[in-house]
Design an enzyme around this catalytic site. Structure first.
Site, mmCIF file in Angstrom:
data_model
loop_
_atom_site.group_PDB
_atom_site.id
_atom_site.type_symbol
_atom_site.label_atom_id
_atom_site.label_comp_id
_atom_site.label_asym_id
_atom_site.label_seq_id
_atom_site.Cartn_x
_atom_site.Cartn_y
_atom_site.Cartn_z
ATOM 1 N N GLN A 171 5.969 1.894 -69.038
ATOM 2 C CA GLN A 171 6.209 2.963 -68.042
ATOM 3 C C GLN A 171 5.280 3.787 -68.304
ATOM 4 O OE1 GLN A 171 7.817 4.477 -65.841
ATOM 5 N NE2 GLN A 171 9.207 3.046 -64.956
ATOM 6 N N GLY A 217 17.080 7.433 -66.554
ATOM 7 C CA GLY A 217 16.077 8.185 -67.439
ATOM 8 C C GLY A 217 15.425 8.979 -66.417
ATOM 9 N N MET A 218 15.117 8.634 -65.367
ATOM 10 C CA MET A 218 13.946 9.464 -64.419
ATOM 11 C C MET A 218 15.016 10.157 -63.471
ATOM 12 S SD MET A 218 11.366 9.561 -65.485
ATOM 13 C CE MET A 218 10.221 9.990 -64.520
ATOM 14 N N TYR A 314 15.942 -2.905 -60.271
ATOM 15 C CA TYR A 314 16.599 -2.758 -58.891
ATOM 16 C C TYR A 314 17.914 -3.649 -59.198
ATOM 17 C CZ TYR A 314 17.674 -1.520 -54.350
ATOM 18 O OH TYR A 314 18.289 -1.070 -53.230
ATOM 19 N N TYR A 363 10.205 8.724 -53.420
ATOM 20 C CA TYR A 363 10.192 9.593 -54.767
ATOM 21 C C TYR A 363 9.278 8.876 -55.476
ATOM 22 C CZ TYR A 363 10.968 14.011 -57.157
ATOM 23 O OH TYR A 363 10.869 15.328 -57.770
ATOM 24 N N CYS A 451 7.553 22.646 -68.222
ATOM 25 C CA CYS A 451 7.181 23.537 -67.117
ATOM 26 C C CYS A 451 5.957 23.221 -66.570
ATOM 27 C CB CYS A 451 7.322 25.265 -67.563
ATOM 28 S SG CYS A 451 5.780 25.620 -68.445
#
Length: 596
Positions: A171, A217-218, A314, A363, A451
């Site tokens: 990933q 997780g995302m 998926y 996204y 941030c």
């Protein structure tokens, strides 16, 4: 939430009680002193698994904080509070792993403990393969994950090689040991939703509904990011355990099992402008088309399912989750085909809702590409989020900057929160984010923060944190890293580099240059990956992590790395012809040999 036919009334108390799932997060109460004797994992072949948790405190078991930080962050990636399936070494994003096997994990940990301060460990797709003498200022670890020769860079070849035990899917931040749980993506999600609100709704998302798929997780960051902007949120996931995890960490408010229940809750919340999030157990390929059929039009629509991996990420519709998992094992080819068909239905539903008025964007999970390959010829009618909302930030070297307290003390992160607010009081978005994060984000594993900071700011803030460590105000060193999704560290034509001004979407030189530059600048560890975010063959990206241990030498390295790492992002966008980047480079003194 707009509608063209009626929904349902306010839920009764019984309905609300039926909708709500509650849980409690586990709390680690051990110590670094007894860590190794209590919770070291064993190989999964023995069917005995003990959870991993990084040591805390200021006592180290390696020869310096550089090696210790790498070891703790690897362990933190596999912490049950952080990883999606730690027993299987899966951190997030479907099958994104930290290491290739438990044997590799043990070997890496043992090697880091004995690694000298002028040596570098090489890790090939999650396996430690060599240690070489370099120098004290070189990275202690160099990592490459999932990289395949271009002609063979596809899921079919990758899966073949992975089955043979020769590679793993890293990933982005899983295989580079800087994943920090859902918080790691939450500010980027917050920034994106806020930018969409500014562009389409005058900056006000109160009383608006955001709908998306994926609560892993995302995607698990989405419900909290949405409610932090003032919106309501509906998240859809086939795996109830993923939604439960978001409830336990305070990222999601409610869990329901039917669309009717979800809409009852959300209609009332939209009417009252209450920022409430609902996790619906269901399949997007069923739910999204059903929303269109019912005429329920969200204000904003996107998706963060693990569509980048049709086989292992998926889940196809038309069967139960358990049946799908069994088919994945028994007939991978049939599963893959059904998965791609489901993506097509999913995207067709998104396109219908877009035509009905939903602000719709991709996204970055490559679902449009798979749908297009499956015959949905207008799959690209909705844009990717980077060209739609994020690219102006990239032109200024801005991106997802993150840091982790190796002490394990939340107070260390709270101190850095105060520091950043003092340093950048004029940054309204940053101030709002830090204020909301302190109130609403629960730490997962080692305490951390994220941030978006730009060129110059990252180095300035990194040096300030190093100074706090030097003065003893922070109890142990701070790990400084970022997402691979950054301004100059990724080539991904269906996400970060989609629709570049000069058509250079697929040029992969930039992330490789980024890794080389960070290595030369003195990062603590550096990584190069293929496939993260959108799948094998569709992206190349690089990461860096630098440890603020309070020394003067690390101050020099921090300044170099954090300046150069974001500076190459400015240069990349100057090279592509963006006027904003050209002006910024001139203003900040970024040296560009050939003016564009």
């Amino acid at each position: 939430m707009r509608e063209t036919n009626s929904l349902f009334g306010r839920p009764t108390s019984a309905e609300w009680n039926k909708a709500i799932y509650t849980g409690r997060a586990g709390i680690y109460t051990g110590s670094a002193k007894n860590y190794h004797s209590k919770v070291m994992p064993v190989d999964t072949e023995t069917s005995s698994y003990t959870p991993v948790k990084a040591p805390r405190g200021s006592v180290i078991s390696c020869k310096s904080w550089q090696q210790e930080a790498a070891m703790r962050m690897l362990m933190n990636n596999l912490d049950e509070e952080v990883a999606e399936r730690p027993r299987d070494l899966f951190v997030y994003g479907g099958t994104g792993r930290a290491v290739r096997s438990w044997d590799c994990f043990h070997a890496i940990v043992n090697t880091l403990k004995s690694l000298d301060n002028d040596e570098t460990l090489l890790v090939q797709s999650g396996k430690p393969v060599a240690v070489f003498r370099t120098h004290e200022y070189a990275p202690r670890v160099l990592i490459c994950n999932s990289n395949l020769v271009g002609h063979w860079s596809n899921w079919e070849k990758f899966n073949e090689l992975e089955r043979a035990g020769l590679t793993m899917y890293g990933q982005m931040t899983a295989g580079s040991w800087i994943y920090i749980g859902s918080q790691g993506i939450i500010q980027g999600t917050f920034e994106t939703f806020a930018a969409a609100g500014e562009k389409h709704f005058g900056g006000d998302l109160e009383g608006k509904l955001i709908v998306s798929g994926g609560m892993g997780g995302m995607g698990g960051a989405q419900p909290l990011a949405a409610t932090m902007t003032g919106a309501c949120f509906l998240g859809i996931d086939v795996d109830p355990e993923r939604i439960k995890k978001r409830l336990k960490t305070g990222y999601c408010d409610f869990m329901v099992n039917s669309l009717d229940e979800a809409l009852r809750i959300l209609k009332n919340a939209v009417r009252k402008k209450e920022n409430i999030s609902v996790g619906l157990v269901g399949n997007c390929a069923d739910v999204i088309p059903e929303l269109a059929e019912r005429g329920v039009v969200p204000d904003i629509l996107t998706d963060q399912t693990s569509a980048h991996d049709p086989l292992n990420g998926y889940v196809p519709h038309g069967m139960s989750y358990e049946e799908a998992l069994e088919l994945r094992k028994s007939d991978p080819h049939a599963y893959n085909e059904r998965s791609l068909d489901s993506m097509a239905s999913h995207v067709e539903g998104m396109l219908k809702l877009q035509k009905m008025g939903a602000v719709t964007f991709d996204y970055g999970n490559n679902i449009r590409t798979f749908a297009f390959q499956r015959g949905v010829k207008n799959a690209y009618d909705f844009p990717g989020f980077v060209p739609a909302y994020i690219r102006p930030l990239f032109c200024e070297g801005r991106g997802p900057f993150r840091w982790v307290a190796l002490s394990g003390e939340p107070s260390d992160i709270h101190l850095t929160d105060e520091l950043i607010l003092q340093m950048y009081p004029q940054n309204r978005i940053l101030s709002r984010w830090i204020d909301l994060a302190r109130k609403r984000i629960k730490f997962q594993g080692l305490p951390s923060r994220i941030c978006w900071l730009g060129y110059g700011e990252r180095a300035e803030f990194g040096l300030a944190m190093n100074d706090l460590v030097k003065k003893g105000k922070i109890k142990a060193p701070i790990v400084i890293g970022r997402d691979h999704l950054d301004c100059g560290s990724v080539a991904s034509p269906f996400r970060e580099t989609e629709a570049m001004k000069d058509g250079s979407d697929a040029i992969a030189d930039w992330p490789l240059l980024n890794a080389l530059l960070n290595t030369a600048s003195g990062a603590s560890w550096v990584s190069i990956h293929n496939g993260g975010g959108v799948g094998i063959g569709y992206s190349q990206h690089a990461g860096q992590v630098t440890v603020a241990d309070g020394t003067d030498e690390m101050a020099k390295r921090i300044e170099r790395v954090l300046t150069n790492d974001s500076g190459i992002g400015v240069a990349r966008h100057v090279d592509s012809g963006y006027d904003e980047a050209k002006s910024f480079a001139k203003e900040k003194g970024v040296k560009i040999p050939m003016e564009q």
